[in-house]
Motif scaffolding. Sequence first.
Motif, PDB file in Angstrom:
ATOM      1  N   ALA A 288       0.756  -1.704  -0.376  1.00 41.91           N
ATOM      2  CA  ALA A 288      -0.253   0.085  -0.287  1.00 41.91           C
ATOM      3  C   ALA A 288       0.814   1.441  -0.007  1.00 41.91           C
ATOM      4  CB  ALA A 288      -1.203  -0.411   1.210  1.00 41.91           C
ATOM      5  N   ASP A 289       1.737   1.396   0.378  1.00 37.80           N
ATOM      6  CA  ASP A 289       3.202   2.401   0.527  1.00 37.80           C
ATOM      7  C   ASP A 289       3.315   3.089  -1.606  1.00 37.80           C
ATOM      8  OD1 ASP A 289       5.618   4.114   0.780  1.00 37.80           O
ATOM      9  OD2 ASP A 289       6.966   2.852   1.287  1.00 37.80           O
ATOM     10  N   LEU A 290       2.654   3.685  -1.531  1.00 38.24           N
ATOM     11  CA  LEU A 290       2.989   4.902  -2.481  1.00 38.24           C
ATOM     12  C   LEU A 290       4.082   5.121  -3.116  1.00 38.24           C
ATOM     13  CD1 LEU A 290       0.324   7.318  -2.352  1.00 38.24           C
ATOM     14  CD2 LEU A 290      -0.092   4.204  -3.325  1.00 38.24           C
ATOM     15  N   ASP A 291       4.872   5.000  -2.115  1.00 33.88           N
ATOM     16  CA  ASP A 291       7.178   5.591  -2.814  1.00 33.88           C
ATOM     17  C   ASP A 291       6.787   3.583  -3.228  1.00 33.88           C
ATOM     18  OD1 ASP A 291       6.154   8.154  -1.778  1.00 33.88           O
ATOM     19  OD2 ASP A 291       6.663   7.318  -0.052  1.00 33.88           O
ATOM     20  N   ASP A 545      -4.071  -8.499   0.533  1.00 29.22           N
ATOM     21  CA  ASP A 545      -4.274  -7.651   2.449  1.00 29.22           C
ATOM     22  C   ASP A 545      -5.247  -6.766   2.374  1.00 29.22           C
ATOM     23  OD1 ASP A 545      -3.951  -7.462   5.173  1.00 29.22           O
ATOM     24  OD2 ASP A 545      -1.803  -7.106   4.911  1.00 29.22           O
ATOM     25  N   PHE A 546      -6.656  -6.595   2.178  1.00 27.42           N
ATOM     26  CA  PHE A 546      -7.358  -5.531   2.881  1.00 27.42           C
ATOM     27  C   PHE A 546      -6.460  -5.119   3.175  1.00 27.42           C
ATOM     28  CE2 PHE A 546     -10.116  -8.663  -0.384  1.00 27.42           C
ATOM     29  CZ  PHE A 546      -9.909  -8.120  -1.167  1.00 27.42           C
ATOM     30  N   ALA A 547      -6.122  -4.983   4.430  1.00 25.90           N
ATOM     31  CA  ALA A 547      -6.627  -4.331   5.945  1.00 25.90           C
ATOM     32  C   ALA A 547      -5.291  -3.047   5.046  1.00 25.90           C
ATOM     33  CB  ALA A 547      -5.376  -5.082   6.953  1.00 25.90           C
ATOM     34  N   GLU A 548      -4.553  -3.382   4.556  1.00 26.15           N
ATOM     35  CA  GLU A 548      -3.594  -2.495   4.037  1.00 26.15           C
ATOM     36  C   GLU A 548      -4.389  -1.196   3.556  1.00 26.15           C
ATOM     37  OE1 GLU A 548       0.852  -3.590   2.926  1.00 26.15           O
ATOM     38  OE2 GLU A 548      -0.332  -4.255   1.498  1.00 26.15           O
ATOM     39  N   PHE A 549      -5.146  -1.372   2.191  1.00 23.33           N
ATOM     40  CA  PHE A 549      -5.954  -0.519   1.587  1.00 23.33           C
ATOM     41  C   PHE A 549      -6.973  -0.149   1.955  1.00 23.33           C
ATOM     42  CE2 PHE A 549      -3.325  -3.356  -0.538  1.00 23.33           C
ATOM     43  CZ  PHE A 549      -2.352  -2.322  -1.642  1.00 23.33           C
ATOM     44  N   ALA A 550      -7.651  -0.444   3.963  1.00 21.79           N
ATOM     45  CA  ALA A 550      -8.340  -0.230   4.062  1.00 21.79           C
ATOM     46  C   ALA A 550      -8.965   1.512   4.082  1.00 21.79           C
ATOM     47  CB  ALA A 550      -9.231  -0.976   5.060  1.00 21.79           C
ATOM     48  N   ASP A 551      -8.206   1.699   5.234  1.00 23.06           N
ATOM     49  CA  ASP A 551      -8.417   2.934   5.428  1.00 23.06           C
ATOM     50  C   ASP A 551      -7.171   4.216   4.751  1.00 23.06           C
ATOM     51  OD1 ASP A 551      -8.281   1.749   7.987  1.00 23.06           O
ATOM     52  OD2 ASP A 551      -6.294   1.874   8.759  1.00 23.06           O
ATOM     53  N   ASP A 552      -7.522   3.460   2.770  1.00 26.76           N
ATOM     54  CA  ASP A 552      -6.686   4.938   2.294  1.00 26.76           C
ATOM     55  C   ASP A 552      -8.399   5.642   1.415  1.00 26.76           C
ATOM     56  OD1 ASP A 552      -6.470   6.708  -0.542  1.00 26.76           O
ATOM     57  OD2 ASP A 552      -4.607   4.606  -0.421  1.00 26.76           O
ATOM     58  N   TYR A 559     -13.733  -2.902   4.462  1.00 29.09           N
ATOM     59  CA  TYR A 559     -13.624  -4.749   4.942  1.00 29.09           C
ATOM     60  C   TYR A 559     -11.757  -4.695   4.881  1.00 29.09           C
ATOM     61  CZ  TYR A 559     -13.405  -9.815   3.999  1.00 29.09           C
ATOM     62  OH  TYR A 559     -13.375 -11.194   3.995  1.00 29.09           O
ATOM     63  N   THR A 560     -11.635  -5.358   5.721  1.00 24.39           N
ATOM     64  CA  THR A 560     -10.021  -5.328   6.472  1.00 24.39           C
ATOM     65  C   THR A 560      -9.451  -7.430   6.721  1.00 24.39           C
ATOM     66  OG1 THR A 560     -11.320  -5.432   8.540  1.00 24.39           O
ATOM     67  CG2 THR A 560     -10.306  -3.680   7.847  1.00 24.39           C
ATOM     68  N   ASP A 561     -10.772  -7.895   6.097  1.00 25.94           N
ATOM     69  CA  ASP A 561     -10.177  -9.524   6.540  1.00 25.94           C
ATOM     70  C   ASP A 561     -10.084  -9.841   5.112  1.00 25.94           C
ATOM     71  OD1 ASP A 561     -11.974  -9.129   8.933  1.00 25.94           O
ATOM     72  OD2 ASP A 561     -13.893  -9.735   8.309  1.00 25.94           O
TER      73      ASP A 561
END
Length: 735
Positions: A288-291, A545-552, A559-561
């Motif tokens: 998820a790291d955009l860098d 790994d949806f949890a990596e992106f859910a807060d974006d 969804y985080t599961d």
Amino acid sequence: MNVFAQTEVTRETYWGISSTGFAVFYLLAAITILVFLYGVYRRFARYADGDDDPFARLDDLPNRIVAAARIALSNEKQFDRDLYGGLMHAFILWGFLTLFIATTILAVDGYVYEPIAQANFWEGDFYLAYQFVVDAMGLLFVVGIGMAIYRRYWVRNRRLWGRHTSSEDDIFIWTLFGLGVGGFLLEGLRIYATGMPDHEIVSFVGYGLALVFEALSIPLAGEPGVSLSAGIVTGENLHWLAWWSHSLLAFFFIAWIPYAKPFHMISSFANVVTRDEKAGRRLPNVPADLDATNAESIDDFTWKEMLDQDACTKCGRCSSICPAKASDRPLDPRDVILDLKRYRESLEAGGDEQPIVADGGTSVINAETMESCMACMACMDACPVEIEHLQSFTRLNRQLTDQGDVSSNMQDVFQNVMQHGNTFGDSPRNRADWAEDLEFDLTDAREERVDYLWYVGDYPSYDDRNKRVARSLAAILQEADVSFGICFEDEKYDGNDVRRVGEEFLYVELAGHHVETWEDCEFDTIVCTDPHSYNTFANEYPEVDFAEFADDPMMPFEYTDQWNDDGEIDVKHWTQVVEELVQRGKLELSGDELEYTVTYHDPCHLGRYNDEYEAPRELIEATGCDLYEMPRNRADSFCCGGGGGGLWMEFDEEPKPSEERLREALEETDAGSAVEKFVVACPMCMTMYEDGRKTGDFEDDLEIVDVAELIVEAISQRHDLDSSVETTSPTETGS
């Protein structure tokens, strides 16, 4: 009388070599081993500098090694599609391994067993068996090398030649030939010079050469007027020369292994050991790291992708099977892998850095090359050393997407999906309009529990030709009286192919939307019309790994599961589901309803990707059609050209993959021009072949139909027959 005559059932290992020569030999051997070990260390140290691989590659290592050994020793991948090549490689491999084991036995006997036991086991019956096996397998080795030389230089098999063909290929094959032939010449000279002991007849190749030397009357020391110092060329002189020539060539080869093509003997086996059984059908997720970067530098590639590069033997099997290359698109899978390797090695030698992949300009790989890939996985299926081309290709495509070096057509597709949720740019409200002509209402799976949650897909929802397929499948499921429903406008594009052209974040957005929607539905099985959807739901959504992106805030889901990581939800292609329904008696097909002569095309994402070959065939045969196989079928199937974004791109190609496939159906199946229908089980294939039917001028020759359309026609005929039977009176029946 020959002073060197030997009668014991054994032989002296260093016969004819002085103590000085013995010392020089071991000095050279030590240097050779050090050079070899340093080279291997440098290779594997370089892999450690590569990026971490997202998949477990060394788990369950003992079983991985055993499985790899079985694959390597059986040569099963070399035999695939190429009996000559399989035999050739098997002879070389088995012969080489036997000679290596034979050398190891000598070392154990001389340097381990004899010092401990004060005796040796390399004598008597063991010696005789040893000599016979070594000669037999050594002969196979030479025959295999001869076959390779014949194919490369006499036949000039085109797949063995390319821009990466170099002198190292010649040195490799001729060095092996020299070692094999030189070993037999050395053996023949020893047998001749030691008086041709009777027991050496078990060394049938060497003994035969000794008979030749005897017929040539080569002088031997000890014969009248002959001595080793008399300046006469004797059998002993020739043996000494052959011994040192063979030894020096062997030292060169061993020291050279880590620095050139022979390294594939190590890297290829390591590559098979570390292979991902799901490679291609699932792709590594991006962080998820955009860098994070994908292919800005060679160090972005994982250690496994670097190992892939070193494992390539330049055999060209991937090139010969690639549909893009066959259509004159600017892609050769082998060249992409080897271009990356050559660039990496140039940097290690102090060369200049350049962009890995770009649209125009000076770069290692050109954008047009990667756009040509159909993601059909034929290259990976054909590769005998398990190179995972799609892993590297997807990395390159992701870099192109990050740079904005994507074709305008693909950019339009991305835009359509982002704004409307489908590749057509049509309104989501129109997604289920295809069902308006049905005689029954479709269940809304968001509101009512169903056994089968049907993911219809983009093309069956919006493309006129594929809408007929969707209606056919709906009619089949209705006829089977099963509980099924769809998600209407909450269904979006599955994301499989945009992911393969590099748009990972859009893919994650689509995946998150779908799994969140499905969480609110009650169902047992997801049924897919499109094999591309089937593949990504079954193999890739569980990896996200949806949890990596859910807060974006850019991601429209919370969804985080880890979705379906336990496999509780069945995901199936519709042919698998309908085949089960036929077997359960839910659909009545007698096998004599239709009488068409047909052939069937295996979709890449159903066949090569997911090993489903039989369900569509059993359904076709259940309708009564006479099925004739394409010459290239099942895992060898030739791509329609629509995968990997090909459906949306325009190429200057001749012939189109779809046209070539239709020509094959009419000219190379056993039925030939009698083929009436070309049967598919994929909406993309339907689209590509309908286009190829027009552009290739096949419109009057055959019809493109989906398996579902055949089944509906068969069901209709069955109903007509049943209706006729019911309305016919006994009198009429008997008249």
